[in-house]
Write an enzyme that holds these catalytic residues in place. Structure first.
Site, PDB file in Angstrom:
ATOM      1  N   HIS A  80      -0.357  -1.093   6.079  1.00  0.00           N
ATOM      2  CA  HIS A  80      -0.701  -0.322   4.878  1.00  0.00           C
ATOM      3  C   HIS A  80      -2.198  -0.029   4.846  1.00  0.00           C
ATOM      4  O   HIS A  80      -2.616   1.120   4.944  1.00  0.00           O
ATOM      5  CB  HIS A  80      -0.266  -1.070   3.608  1.00  0.00           C
ATOM      6  CG  HIS A  80      -0.661  -0.374   2.350  1.00  0.00           C
ATOM      7  ND1 HIS A  80      -1.310  -1.008   1.325  1.00  0.00           N
ATOM      8  CD2 HIS A  80      -0.503   0.912   1.964  1.00  0.00           C
ATOM      9  CE1 HIS A  80      -1.533  -0.140   0.347  1.00  0.00           C
ATOM     10  NE2 HIS A  80      -1.049   1.035   0.715  1.00  0.00           N
ATOM     11  N   HIS A  97      -1.173  -6.293  -1.005  1.00  0.00           N
ATOM     12  CA  HIS A  97      -0.254  -5.520  -1.852  1.00  0.00           C
ATOM     13  C   HIS A  97       1.194  -5.947  -1.623  1.00  0.00           C
ATOM     14  O   HIS A  97       2.110  -5.230  -1.948  1.00  0.00           O
ATOM     15  CB  HIS A  97      -0.411  -4.016  -1.603  1.00  0.00           C
ATOM     16  CG  HIS A  97      -1.843  -3.554  -1.636  1.00  0.00           C
ATOM     17  ND1 HIS A  97      -2.554  -3.242  -0.490  1.00  0.00           N
ATOM     18  CD2 HIS A  97      -2.701  -3.395  -2.667  1.00  0.00           C
ATOM     19  CE1 HIS A  97      -3.788  -2.899  -0.821  1.00  0.00           C
ATOM     20  NE2 HIS A  97      -3.906  -2.978  -2.124  1.00  0.00           N
TER      21      HIS A  97
HETATM   22 FE1  FES Z   1      -0.999  -4.878   3.172  1.00  0.00          FE
HETATM   23 FE2  FES Z   1      -1.605  -3.077   1.324  1.00  0.00          FE
HETATM   24  S1  FES Z   1      -2.897  -3.838   2.899  1.00  0.00           S
HETATM   25  S2  FES Z   1       0.257  -4.139   1.607  1.00  0.00           S
END
Ligand code: FES
Length: 147
Positions: A80, A97
């Site tokens: 992500h 997140h």
């Molecule tokens: Fe891992 Fe956003 S950086 S869920």
């Protein structure tokens, strides 16, 4: 080539951090030999312990192997936004997140904001039990190319 893994052992090798696992259950490995990556020894099979991480850098410095082909490795950077993932209770969790990835299913993301699987690091074991990282399947977060 696709291979099925049995679930038994797990070890985390953390890309800069990558993760090496002896994972339980069923999983699939893909080997993409068309890219040229260096083969770098990352561990010996005798060093791999259930649930105990072994950290290595790949491909900067340095897919299931072992008797049961259940030792696997992944990038430990969340797809992500690049936060480090941690192995916990049979899964990788990103605490930034809360994306979750399944090491027994080739790093598949199954919860959270990450839309890509964790890049898998194909492995090779030599006759002495030394484990080598030999490629990256997928793009390590934050890079335009892995090597
Ligand atoms: Fe891992 Fe956003 S950086 S869920």
């Amino acid at each position: 080539m696709t291979r099925t893994l049995s679930r038994r052992r797990f070890v985390q090798l953390t890309a800069a951090a990558s993760a090496l696992f002896a994972a339980g259950g069923k999983a699939q490995l893909w080997y993409a030999p068309s890219l040229t990556y260096p083969a770098v020894k990352v561990a010996n099979v005798a060093q791999v312990r259930t649930g105990q991480p072994i950290t290595f850098n790949y491909p900067d410095a340095s897919a299931g192997v072992g008797k049961d082909r259940d030792i696997v490795a992944f990038s430990a950077l969340c797809t992500h936004m690049g936060c480090p993932v941690q192995y916990e209770k049979g899964r990788f969790i990103c605490r930034c997140h809360y994306s979750m990835f399944d090491p027994a299913k080739a790093g598949q993301t199954y919860q959270g904001l990450a839309s890509s699987w964790l890049p898998q690091i194909p492995l090779r074991v030599d006759g002495k039990g030394d484990i080598y990282a030999v490629a990256v399947q997928g793009l390590i977060w934050g890079r335009v190319k892995n090597v």
